[in-house]
Design a protein around this motif. Structure first.
Motif, PDB file in Angstrom:
ATOM      1  N   TYR A  27       0.776  -1.087  -0.021  1.00 49.84           N
ATOM      2  CA  TYR A  27      -0.121  -0.001  -0.038  1.00 49.84           C
ATOM      3  C   TYR A  27       0.926   1.101   0.265  1.00 49.84           C
ATOM      4  O   TYR A  27       1.825   1.577   0.862  1.00 49.84           O
ATOM      5  CB  TYR A  27      -0.774   0.057   1.171  1.00 49.84           C
ATOM      6  N   THR A  28       0.582   2.197  -0.714  1.00 50.90           N
ATOM      7  CA  THR A  28       1.608   3.561  -0.811  1.00 50.90           C
ATOM      8  C   THR A  28       1.437   4.272   0.400  1.00 50.90           C
ATOM      9  O   THR A  28       2.455   4.877   0.569  1.00 50.90           O
ATOM     10  CB  THR A  28       1.010   4.246  -2.414  1.00 50.90           C
ATOM     11  N   TRP A  29       0.229   4.216   1.156  1.00 49.43           N
ATOM     12  CA  TRP A  29       0.195   4.889   2.320  1.00 49.43           C
ATOM     13  C   TRP A  29       0.893   4.299   3.533  1.00 49.43           C
ATOM     14  O   TRP A  29       0.973   4.844   4.635  1.00 49.43           O
ATOM     15  CB  TRP A  29      -1.183   5.404   2.567  1.00 49.43           C
ATOM     16  N   ASN A  73       9.699   0.630  -6.649  1.00 53.20           N
ATOM     17  CA  ASN A  73       8.436   1.197  -6.255  1.00 53.20           C
ATOM     18  C   ASN A  73       7.316   1.294  -7.165  1.00 53.20           C
ATOM     19  O   ASN A  73       6.185   0.945  -7.061  1.00 53.20           O
ATOM     20  CB  ASN A  73       8.621   2.509  -5.451  1.00 53.20           C
ATOM     21  N   ASN A  76       6.347  -2.270  -7.805  1.00 47.23           N
ATOM     22  CA  ASN A  76       5.575  -2.699  -6.497  1.00 47.23           C
ATOM     23  C   ASN A  76       6.450  -3.971  -6.213  1.00 47.23           C
ATOM     24  O   ASN A  76       6.000  -5.157  -5.884  1.00 47.23           O
ATOM     25  CB  ASN A  76       4.272  -3.065  -6.525  1.00 47.23           C
TER      26      ASN A  76
END
Length: 121
Positions: A27-29, A73, A76
């Motif tokens: 999850y990017t967050w 990134n 992913n």
């Protein structure tokens, strides 16, 4: 969160190179440490390498200066580049995702199912 998925294992002669990948499912967050472990037949699972959320890396002494962990990134994906392979590197290689506790994310550990690396003499 989806389980990490390893790929890229195979067979190689001693002295050769191989790269394995882990589709990390991040999850990017959230923040993560991404680890590689391995387990040889009849042996305990052992730590190989980690790339932490701050980008720092660490390696087991047995693979230092031969293996390199990296992360893309945009894709992913986490990679483990293995050079100067030895017969004793033969093992199932596992990706472990450690999600770190932050204000938006809970702590969680998740393992992939592994990819086999076989090094022959």
């Amino acid at each position: 969160q989806v389980q990490p998925v390893e790929s890229g294992g195979g067979s190689v002669q001693a002295g050769g190179s191989l790269s394995v990948s882990c589709a990390a499912g991040l999850y990017t967050w959230c923040r993560y440490d991404m680890n590689w472990y391995r387990q040889a037949p009849g042996a305990e699972r052992e730590f190989v390498a980690v790339i932490r959320s701050d980008g720092s890396t660490a390696y087991a002494d047995s693979v230092k200066d031969r293996f390199t962990v990296s992360q893309d990134n945009a894709r992913n994906t986490v990679y483990l580049q293995m050079n100067s392979l030895r017969t004793e590197d033969t093992a199932m290689y596992y990706c472990k995702r450690d999600r770190l506790r932050t204000i938006n994310c809970s702590e969680e550990e998740s393992w992939g199912r592994g990819t086999q690396v076989t090094v022959s003499s």
